[in-house]
Design an enzyme around this catalytic site. Structure first.
Site, PDB file in Angstrom:
ATOM      1  N   THR A   1      62.443  12.691  85.498  1.00 16.53           N
ATOM      2  CA  THR A   1      61.653  12.626  86.726  1.00 16.53           C
ATOM      3  C   THR A   1      61.934  11.341  87.489  1.00 16.53           C
ATOM      4  O   THR A   1      62.044  11.338  88.723  1.00 16.53           O
ATOM      5  CB  THR A   1      60.152  12.726  86.396  1.00 16.53           C
ATOM      6  OG1 THR A   1      59.901  13.939  85.676  1.00 16.53           O
ATOM      7  CG2 THR A   1      59.311  12.712  87.661  1.00 16.53           C
TER       8      THR A   1
ATOM      9  N   THR B   1      64.177  20.429  79.085  1.00 17.00           N
ATOM     10  CA  THR B   1      64.332  19.942  77.716  1.00 17.00           C
ATOM     11  C   THR B   1      65.028  20.992  76.847  1.00 17.00           C
ATOM     12  O   THR B   1      65.339  20.722  75.691  1.00 17.00           O
ATOM     13  CB  THR B   1      62.954  19.624  77.111  1.00 17.00           C
ATOM     14  OG1 THR B   1      62.118  20.794  77.192  1.00 17.00           O
ATOM     15  CG2 THR B   1      62.286  18.490  77.869  1.00 17.00           C
TER      16      THR B   1
END
Length: 359
Positions: free
Chosen positions: A84, A177
């Site tokens: 992020t 992920t």
């Protein structure tokens, strides 16, 4: 023709008013202006991931010189490594708006339309956990990424027709992920694919020192190195540990966070110097005491420690395997000799698992 155009305008007006799920991110502080944001704003301030930083620098500078949006960016890596943050830095370096959402928040195609119909040219649009996108939204995203248009069905039944709505050129940044669960058509549409790696303890110590300066506290170098050593290779964890050590230092009236304070604090938090927490050790102890070190199936192991299978596989196991304390075999999970030594337990080769462990 005029009727179709009017319907398009009405549709866009409604969507922009009601369905803008994207959130503009302030790069420095929260909405109240009180919380210190530890995220770096520039690539030069970002610690670690040297190859990714150097590559992004080239891609961003080249895009700025051409006056074009950056190619779509795909970031892969475990939680807490800075996906992020890199997306925010990309927008900041490009000097464009930043929109952020997560895949589970996009429940219907109109949710995606609500965001993309309000962006400005060059906007960096960040989707976290992009592997969880619904199929209908993913297919709509294909056209948006390639042609910068949105397909929308107007009308019902025999009178239904598809209208293509143009949108400004933008940069999609997808983070995941679980790269293996992202569909090939979606992955192939990203022009830049980068994989983040775990940090070294020296890099994490640098992160801790930088964060301490922003928080207004003093941290000794050896204390920062110890925090980096026990933070599982993850900046998010070292920042969390730093905040707790600052609390311990403050209550002990210490002018700085020392190695002694960190050692005592980690003991109270039940974190050892390898970064293992109480539940990590319970997994290894359960395997050793209840199953003679393994092999044991993941379902049985999850039941024995009272955790879900997903939590065990996604949160606990990766780090135990990375440290060499746990091994996955075709027959199940096995504690390695290194895992025994870490717990201070004598290693005894399991006769049912000959040839899988090294003594």
């Amino acid at each position: 023709m005029m009727e179709t155009r009017n319907r398009e305008n009405d549709f866009l007006h409604i969507v922009r008013a009601e369905e803008n799920l994207g959130m503009d991110i302030d790069f420095s502080e929260d909405a109240q202006g009180k919380t210190v944001n530890l995220r770096p704003q520039l690539l030069d301030d970002f610690v670690g991931q040297q190859k990714i930083r150097s590559n992004l620098r080239v891609f961003i500078d080249a895009a700025k010189k051409r006056g074009e949006p950056l190619d779509h960016l795909f970031l892969i890596g475990p939680p807490g490594l800075g996906k992020t943050t890199l997306a925010q830095i990309t927008a900041h370096e490009l000097g464009v708006d930043f929109k952020v959402t997560s895949a589970p928040a996009l429940e219907k195609p109109k949710d995606l339309v609500g965001i993309l119909s309000t962006i400005t040219p060059g906007t960096v649009f960040f989707i976290d956990e992009i592997h969880r996108l619904k199929r209908s939204i993913e297919e709509m995203l294909y056209i948006a990424m390639e042609d910068y248009e949105l397909d929308w069905v107007i009308g019902q039944g025999a009178a239904a027709r598809t209208v293509r709505i143009p949108i400004p050129k933008f940069t999609l940044v997808g983070a995941t992920t679980k790269a293996g669960t992202v569909s090939s058509p979606l992955r192939s549409r990203f022009g830049i694919i980068q994989r983040l790696e775990y940090y070294s303890k020296e890099e994490l110590a640098e992160v801790a020192l930088r964060s301490a300066k922003l928080l207004g506290c003093c941290v000794d170098d050896d204390a920062a190195l110890l925090m980096g050593q026990c933070s599982r290779g993850t900046p998010r964890i070292v920042n969390r540990v730093l905040r707790r050590m600052r609390d311990f230092a403050q209550l002990s009236s210490s002018p700085s966070v020392t190695k002694e304070i960190v050692s005592k604090g980690l003991l109270k938090l039940e974190i050892d110097q390898c970064g293992l927490e109480r539940y990590d050790r319970e997994i290894l102890l359960s395997l050793i005491k209840n199953f003679n070190g393994g092999p044991v199936g993941v379902e049985t192991l999850a039941i024995s420690i009272g955790e879900s299978i997903d939590t065990l596989e996604d949160y606990y196991e990766p780090y135990l395997i990375q440290c060499g304390f746990l091994q996955r075999t075709p027959r199940g999970r096995v504690v390695t000799e290194k895992g025994y030594r870490h717990l201070g337990i004598e290693f005894i080769q399991n006769p049912n698992e000959q040839g899988t462990l090294f003594s």
